[in-house]
Design a protein around this motif. Structure first.
Motif, PDB file in Angstrom:
ATOM      1  N   TYR A  32     -51.722  -4.302  24.328  1.00 49.25           N
ATOM      2  CA  TYR A  32     -50.165  -3.498  23.593  1.00 49.25           C
ATOM      3  C   TYR A  32     -49.890  -4.139  21.798  1.00 49.25           C
ATOM      4  CZ  TYR A  32     -48.247  -8.754  24.836  1.00 49.25           C
ATOM      5  OH  TYR A  32     -48.504  -9.817  25.437  1.00 49.25           O
ATOM      6  N   ALA A  33     -49.629  -3.539  21.307  1.00 45.37           N
ATOM      7  CA  ALA A  33     -49.181  -4.305  19.689  1.00 45.37           C
ATOM      8  C   ALA A  33     -47.593  -4.366  19.936  1.00 45.37           C
ATOM      9  CB  ALA A  33     -49.318  -3.084  19.319  1.00 45.37           C
ATOM     10  N   ILE A  34     -47.402  -5.820  18.998  1.00 44.72           N
ATOM     11  CA  ILE A  34     -45.824  -6.247  18.660  1.00 44.72           C
ATOM     12  C   ILE A  34     -45.855  -5.341  17.743  1.00 44.72           C
ATOM     13  CG2 ILE A  34     -44.507  -8.646  18.010  1.00 44.72           C
ATOM     14  CD1 ILE A  34     -44.999  -7.698  21.106  1.00 44.72           C
ATOM     15  N   GLY A  35     -44.741  -5.363  17.361  1.00 43.95           N
ATOM     16  CA  GLY A  35     -44.626  -4.716  15.023  1.00 43.95           C
ATOM     17  C   GLY A  35     -43.619  -5.211  15.066  1.00 43.95           C
ATOM     18  N   TRP A  36     -43.059  -5.002  13.909  1.00 41.61           N
ATOM     19  CA  TRP A  36     -41.645  -5.634  12.814  1.00 41.61           C
ATOM     20  C   TRP A  36     -41.741  -4.051  12.441  1.00 41.61           C
ATOM     21  CZ3 TRP A  36     -38.739  -9.548  13.895  1.00 41.61           C
ATOM     22  CH2 TRP A  36     -39.472 -10.774  14.497  1.00 41.61           C
ATOM     23  N   PHE A  37     -40.409  -4.244  11.936  1.00 41.41           N
ATOM     24  CA  PHE A  37     -39.894  -3.341  11.856  1.00 41.41           C
ATOM     25  C   PHE A  37     -38.304  -3.604  10.557  1.00 41.41           C
ATOM     26  CE2 PHE A  37     -41.889   0.035  13.525  1.00 41.41           C
ATOM     27  CZ  PHE A  37     -42.234  -0.049  14.609  1.00 41.41           C
ATOM     28  N   VAL A  48     -43.392  -2.475   8.896  1.00 44.80           N
ATOM     29  CA  VAL A  48     -43.380  -3.355   8.311  1.00 44.80           C
ATOM     30  C   VAL A  48     -44.667  -4.028   8.627  1.00 44.80           C
ATOM     31  CG1 VAL A  48     -42.683  -5.595   7.545  1.00 44.80           C
ATOM     32  CG2 VAL A  48     -40.519  -4.843   7.769  1.00 44.80           C
ATOM     33  N   SER A  49     -45.379  -4.162   9.486  1.00 48.21           N
ATOM     34  CA  SER A  49     -46.363  -5.201  10.003  1.00 48.21           C
ATOM     35  C   SER A  49     -47.127  -4.800  11.400  1.00 48.21           C
ATOM     36  CB  SER A  49     -46.078  -6.118   9.850  1.00 48.21           C
ATOM     37  OG  SER A  49     -47.838  -6.984   9.928  1.00 48.21           O
ATOM     38  N   THR A  58     -54.291  -7.017  13.164  1.00 42.77           N
ATOM     39  CA  THR A  58     -53.303  -6.400  12.144  1.00 42.77           C
ATOM     40  C   THR A  58     -52.803  -5.509  11.372  1.00 42.77           C
ATOM     41  OG1 THR A  58     -54.452  -8.063  10.266  1.00 42.77           O
ATOM     42  CG2 THR A  58     -52.988  -9.303  12.533  1.00 42.77           C
ATOM     43  N   TYR A  59     -51.583  -5.188  10.634  1.00 38.72           N
ATOM     44  CA  TYR A  59     -52.151  -4.128  10.110  1.00 38.72           C
ATOM     45  C   TYR A  59     -50.545  -3.971   8.905  1.00 38.72           C
ATOM     46  CZ  TYR A  59     -49.975   0.081   8.084  1.00 38.72           C
ATOM     47  OH  TYR A  59     -48.996   1.394   7.391  1.00 38.72           O
ATOM     48  N   TYR A  60     -50.599  -4.348   7.684  1.00 36.92           N
ATOM     49  CA  TYR A  60     -49.628  -4.165   6.549  1.00 36.92           C
ATOM     50  C   TYR A  60     -49.120  -3.348   6.184  1.00 36.92           C
ATOM     51  CZ  TYR A  60     -50.527  -9.134   8.154  1.00 36.92           C
ATOM     52  OH  TYR A  60     -51.008 -10.360   8.385  1.00 36.92           O
ATOM     53  N   PHE A 100     -47.602   0.271  24.504  1.00 44.52           N
ATOM     54  CA  PHE A 100     -48.342  -0.148  24.929  1.00 44.52           C
ATOM     55  C   PHE A 100     -50.139   0.655  24.225  1.00 44.52           C
ATOM     56  CE2 PHE A 100     -47.931  -2.285  28.496  1.00 44.52           C
ATOM     57  CZ  PHE A 100     -46.831  -2.384  28.839  1.00 44.52           C
ATOM     58  N   ILE A 101     -50.129   0.454  22.518  1.00 46.71           N
ATOM     59  CA  ILE A 101     -50.965   1.106  22.198  1.00 46.71           C
ATOM     60  C   ILE A 101     -51.294  -0.248  21.705  1.00 46.71           C
ATOM     61  CG2 ILE A 101     -49.785   3.031  21.661  1.00 46.71           C
ATOM     62  CD1 ILE A 101     -48.746   1.891  19.308  1.00 46.71           C
ATOM     63  N   GLY A 102     -52.575   0.386  20.587  1.00 43.39           N
ATOM     64  CA  GLY A 102     -53.272  -0.295  19.088  1.00 43.39           C
ATOM     65  C   GLY A 102     -52.563  -0.391  18.670  1.00 43.39           C
ATOM     66  N   CYS A 103     -52.723  -1.764  17.619  1.00 45.09           N
ATOM     67  CA  CYS A 103     -51.962  -1.888  15.945  1.00 45.09           C
ATOM     68  C   CYS A 103     -52.777  -0.897  14.884  1.00 45.09           C
ATOM     69  CB  CYS A 103     -52.035  -3.413  15.708  1.00 45.09           C
ATOM     70  SG  CYS A 103     -51.554  -3.723  13.958  1.00 45.09           S
ATOM     71  N   THR A 104     -52.741   0.200  14.570  1.00 45.81           N
ATOM     72  CA  THR A 104     -53.591   0.197  13.207  1.00 45.81           C
ATOM     73  C   THR A 104     -52.654   0.722  12.637  1.00 45.81           C
ATOM     74  OG1 THR A 104     -53.558   2.929  15.055  1.00 45.81           O
ATOM     75  CG2 THR A 104     -55.258   1.529  14.649  1.00 45.81           C
ATOM     76  N   VAL A 105     -51.369   1.872  12.693  1.00 40.85           N
ATOM     77  CA  VAL A 105     -50.276   1.917  11.602  1.00 40.85           C
ATOM     78  C   VAL A 105     -49.013   1.197  12.423  1.00 40.85           C
ATOM     79  CG1 VAL A 105     -51.312   3.491  10.091  1.00 40.85           C
ATOM     80  CG2 VAL A 105     -50.041   4.651  12.577  1.00 40.85           C
ATOM     81  N   VAL A 106     -47.924   0.859  12.117  1.00 37.92           N
ATOM     82  CA  VAL A 106     -46.737   0.816  12.988  1.00 37.92           C
ATOM     83  C   VAL A 106     -46.086   1.720  12.106  1.00 37.92           C
ATOM     84  CG1 VAL A 106     -46.446  -0.931  10.790  1.00 37.92           C
ATOM     85  CG2 VAL A 106     -45.257  -1.038  12.629  1.00 37.92           C
TER      86      VAL A 106
END
Length: 124
Positions: A32-37, A48-49, A58-60, A100-106
């Motif tokens: 899973y990915a954790i994102g910040w918005f 955001v990331s 990671t992605y920014y 429950f995805i990868g981190c490519t874009v947020v």
């Protein structure tokens, strides 16, 4: 159930730093990915990331590249967003979320579980 608790916001002068934390619980599985918005008044929520739980990728967003750093402590189930050289335009309510995805874009609509927001205000 999945729960995210965001913290660490505050008032800071331009050029200052803050570190946001997102403590996660109830997430099963390792993919899973954790994102910040963030969402400023009158504006849409923007990504955001993000960081992947499994491989740490990671992605920014372009607006924060070189100033923000996302990291994770898997033992504590916590993700951090270190924000340096803050600008007035970074002022917003910041949210963490998971999917429950990868981190490519947020992208907000891809994230299923959200924490409460934490206010970041950058002002002199």
């Amino acid at each position: 159930q999945v729960q995210l608790v965001g913290s660490g916001g505050g008032l800071v002068q331009p050029g200052g730093s803050l570190r946001l934390s997102c403590a996660a619980s109830g997430i099963t599985g390792g993919y899973y990915a954790i994102g910040w918005f963030r969402q400023a008044p009158g504006k849409e929520r923007e990504g955001v990331s993000c960081i992947s739980r499994s491989d740490g990728s990671t992605y920014y967003a372009d607006s924060v590249k070189g100033r923000f750093t996302i990291s994770r402590d898997n033992a504590k189930n916590t993700v951090y967003l270190q924000m340096n050289n803050l600008k007035p335009e970074d002022t917003a309510v910041y949210y963490c979320a998971t999917a429950f995805i990868g981190c490519t874009v947020v992208v907000p609509h891809e994230y299923d579980y959200w924490g409460q927001g934490t206010q970041v205000t950058v002002s002199s």
